[in-house]
Write a protein that holds these residues in place. Sequence first.
Motif, PDB file in Angstrom:
ATOM      1  N   GLU A  91       0.817  -1.219   0.000  1.00 20.71           N
ATOM      2  CA  GLU A  91       0.000   0.000   0.000  1.00 20.71           C
ATOM      3  C   GLU A  91       0.855   1.276   0.000  1.00 20.71           C
ATOM      4  N   PRO A  92       1.766   1.459   0.971  1.00 21.39           N
ATOM      5  CA  PRO A  92       2.589   2.672   0.905  1.00 21.39           C
ATOM      6  C   PRO A  92       3.551   2.669  -0.277  1.00 21.39           C
ATOM      7  N   MET A  93       4.022   1.493  -0.687  1.00 14.99           N
ATOM      8  CA  MET A  93       4.951   1.442  -1.811  1.00 14.99           C
ATOM      9  C   MET A  93       4.277   1.904  -3.099  1.00 14.99           C
ATOM     10  N   LEU A  94       3.000   1.591  -3.262  1.00 14.95           N
ATOM     11  CA  LEU A  94       2.301   2.026  -4.464  1.00 14.95           C
ATOM     12  C   LEU A  94       2.195   3.548  -4.533  1.00 14.95           C
ATOM     13  N   ARG A  95       2.219   4.224  -3.392  1.00 13.97           N
ATOM     14  CA  ARG A  95       2.249   5.687  -3.443  1.00 13.97           C
ATOM     15  C   ARG A  95       3.541   6.186  -4.087  1.00 13.97           C
ATOM     16  N   GLY A 132      10.694  18.722   0.935  1.00 15.13           N
ATOM     17  CA  GLY A 132      11.526  17.550   0.751  1.00 15.13           C
ATOM     18  C   GLY A 132      11.112  16.408   1.654  1.00 15.13           C
ATOM     19  N   TRP A 133      11.232  15.192   1.124  1.00 17.73           N
ATOM     20  CA  TRP A 133      10.879  13.983   1.866  1.00 17.73           C
ATOM     21  C   TRP A 133      12.087  13.046   1.834  1.00 17.73           C
ATOM     22  N   PRO A 134      12.725  12.796   2.987  1.00 18.81           N
ATOM     23  CA  PRO A 134      13.956  11.994   2.991  1.00 18.81           C
ATOM     24  C   PRO A 134      13.692  10.504   3.185  1.00 18.81           C
ATOM     25  N   LYS A 135      14.629   9.704   2.665  1.00 16.01           N
ATOM     26  CA  LYS A 135      14.622   8.267   2.941  1.00 16.01           C
ATOM     27  C   LYS A 135      16.060   7.768   2.925  1.00 16.01           C
ATOM     28  N   THR A 136      16.290   6.686   3.615  1.00 15.53           N
ATOM     29  CA  THR A 136      17.590   6.037   3.515  1.00 15.53           C
ATOM     30  C   THR A 136      17.687   5.397   2.136  1.00 15.53           C
ATOM     31  N   SER A 137      18.884   5.289   1.620  1.00 14.70           N
ATOM     32  CA  SER A 137      19.053   4.621   0.326  1.00 14.70           C
ATOM     33  C   SER A 137      19.057   3.105   0.488  1.00 14.70           C
ATOM     34  N   GLY A 138      19.258   2.652   1.720  1.00 16.87           N
ATOM     35  CA  GLY A 138      19.479   1.225   1.975  1.00 16.87           C
ATOM     36  C   GLY A 138      20.953   0.923   2.083  1.00 16.87           C
ATOM     37  N   GLY A 139      21.777   1.871   1.623  1.00 16.56           N
ATOM     38  CA  GLY A 139      23.226   1.768   1.762  1.00 16.56           C
ATOM     39  C   GLY A 139      23.732   2.911   2.620  1.00 16.56           C
ATOM     40  N   MET A 150      14.250   3.151   3.189  1.00 11.35           N
ATOM     41  CA  MET A 150      13.155   3.427   4.108  1.00 11.35           C
ATOM     42  C   MET A 150      12.804   4.904   4.209  1.00 11.35           C
ATOM     43  N   PRO A 151      11.545   5.255   3.956  1.00  5.46           N
ATOM     44  CA  PRO A 151      11.124   6.641   4.186  1.00  5.46           C
ATOM     45  C   PRO A 151      11.134   6.970   5.672  1.00  5.46           C
ATOM     46  N   VAL A 152      11.627   8.157   6.000  1.00  7.65           N
ATOM     47  CA  VAL A 152      11.675   8.606   7.388  1.00  7.65           C
ATOM     48  C   VAL A 152      11.267  10.069   7.426  1.00  7.65           C
ATOM     49  N   THR A 153      11.046  10.571   8.627  1.00  5.98           N
ATOM     50  CA  THR A 153      10.766  12.000   8.799  1.00  5.98           C
ATOM     51  C   THR A 153      12.084  12.741   8.978  1.00  5.98           C
ATOM     52  N   TRP A 154      12.039  14.054   8.795  1.00  8.02           N
ATOM     53  CA  TRP A 154      13.232  14.868   9.045  1.00  8.02           C
ATOM     54  C   TRP A 154      13.637  14.791  10.507  1.00  8.02           C
ATOM     55  N   GLN A 155      12.654  14.667  11.394  1.00  8.62           N
ATOM     56  CA  GLN A 155      12.958  14.586  12.825  1.00  8.62           C
ATOM     57  C   GLN A 155      13.698  13.295  13.162  1.00  8.62           C
ATOM     58  N   ASP A 156      13.332  12.202  12.497  1.00  9.91           N
ATOM     59  CA  ASP A 156      13.933  10.906  12.802  1.00  9.91           C
ATOM     60  C   ASP A 156      15.258  10.665  12.084  1.00  9.91           C
ATOM     61  N   LEU A 157      15.474  11.338  10.948  1.00  7.43           N
ATOM     62  CA  LEU A 157      16.648  11.037  10.122  1.00  7.43           C
ATOM     63  C   LEU A 157      17.970  11.070  10.898  1.00  7.43           C
ATOM     64  N   GLY A 183       3.077   3.677  10.729  1.00  7.03           N
ATOM     65  CA  GLY A 183       2.479   4.120   9.483  1.00  7.03           C
ATOM     66  C   GLY A 183       3.529   4.580   8.488  1.00  7.03           C
ATOM     67  N   ASP A 184       3.080   5.198   7.412  1.00  8.31           N
ATOM     68  CA  ASP A 184       3.960   5.645   6.345  1.00  8.31           C
ATOM     69  C   ASP A 184       4.422   7.079   6.623  1.00  8.31           C
ATOM     70  N   PRO A 185       5.723   7.297   6.855  1.00  6.03           N
ATOM     71  CA  PRO A 185       6.201   8.656   7.119  1.00  6.03           C
ATOM     72  C   PRO A 185       6.003   9.615   5.954  1.00  6.03           C
ATOM     73  N   HIS A 186       5.778   9.086   4.746  1.00  3.22           N
ATOM     74  CA  HIS A 186       5.603   9.924   3.558  1.00  3.22           C
ATOM     75  C   HIS A 186       4.159   9.949   3.072  1.00  3.22           C
ATOM     76  N   ALA A 187       3.213   9.658   3.969  1.00  3.17           N
ATOM     77  CA  ALA A 187       1.808   9.575   3.558  1.00  3.17           C
ATOM     78  C   ALA A 187       1.294  10.888   2.983  1.00  3.17           C
ATOM     79  N   GLY A 188       1.854  12.022   3.412  1.00  3.78           N
ATOM     80  CA  GLY A 188       1.369  13.317   2.938  1.00  3.78           C
ATOM     81  C   GLY A 188       2.081  13.855   1.723  1.00  3.78           C
ATOM     82  N   MET A 189       2.936  13.056   1.102  1.00  8.36           N
ATOM     83  CA  MET A 189       3.785  13.567   0.024  1.00  8.36           C
ATOM     84  C   MET A 189       2.984  14.072  -1.169  1.00  8.36           C
ATOM     85  N   ASP A 190       1.947  13.347  -1.571  1.00  6.19           N
ATOM     86  CA  ASP A 190       1.199  13.733  -2.769  1.00  6.19           C
ATOM     87  C   ASP A 190       0.423  15.029  -2.576  1.00  6.19           C
TER      88      ASP A 190
END
Length: 347
Positions: A49-53, A171-178, A257-264, A285-292
């Motif tokens: 569900e969040p990935m489809l966003r 801006g919406w941050p996420k880890t790259s996984g690396g 992984m999507p994260v908030t600026w506060q958590d990054l 929940g999805d930290p980027h739910a409000g992106m759209d």
Amino acid sequence: MAAKTVLQLTVPGPDGDRTVRLSSPDKIYFPERGITKREVVEYYLTVAEPMLRAVFDRPTNLKRFPDGVAGEAFFAKRVPKGAPAWVRTVTVTFPSGRTAESVAPSEPAVIAWAANLGTLDFHPWPVRRADPDRPDELRIDLDPQPGTGFAEAVEVASVLDEVLDEAGLVGWPKTSGGRGVHVSARIRPEWTFIEVRRAVIAIARRVADRIPDLATVAWWKEERGERVFLDYNQAARDRTIASAWSVRGLARATVSMPVTWQDLPAVEPEDFDVRTVPGLLAARGDPHAGMDAAVGGLETALDWYAADERDRGLGELPYPPEYPKMPGEPMRVQPSRARTGTVRKSR
């Protein structure tokens, strides 16, 4: 020889249930962790569900590892043969002018079907099926160079957040996984790939101007030093980054992984993997739910680019080597080679 195990998964979707074939479910995909193909597919169904966003209706390159991370990987930029009729597609145009039909995920079953083919990373274009030539997402890849790491990328990301805000973008941050950080911003699909790339260059230059000892836009590795490279060329046509929620082809099965600026500043890339992320999604929940809902424009960033060109003599930067020569682009030659006179004519 024993017959291979094949399971039939029933995956609900907007147009009803789909049947998705899962072959060799017990095949080990991540030997270090003992993670199987079944676990990867189940992970993707959990986060669908969040990935489809992040990937919905986007042309998406599939990075496939049919033998797991210990085997050879390859990118599938075209729809694989035998795709079910319900796999939506979109025509994309490459820098060469050639075209191809690409997967455009539209429902959970498409993600599960691709995962069964050995797809770990989903690499969506920053466009939608309705207009594949005008991006609706601006992306900046913060790439730590040797001598730097995730902590330095996070520092640069905090300055990037400030500059994006000044440009009127969220801006919406996420880890790259690396070791890196990816930052994206939704934009109105009113600008070309070239214009979006120039907006990214202007934004990245302002970040590098503020923290020159930590950040750089230098394309040539010999000029980057121990700094974080703001990879503006990820905004070029046909260049992609792993989507939010993608499993990376790394030994620990980390997730972008999507994260908030506060958590990054408080997270580490290893916090997020195939086994930990489902629980985090359920709890937070999805930290980027409000992106759209946070859509901006490029007017300010393109004004910055024009001012840099007019007042500072700073215009285009080199494209990747496989691209045709682009308008206004400087010569594609390493500075050290230019100084010694060993310059080949740029394409």
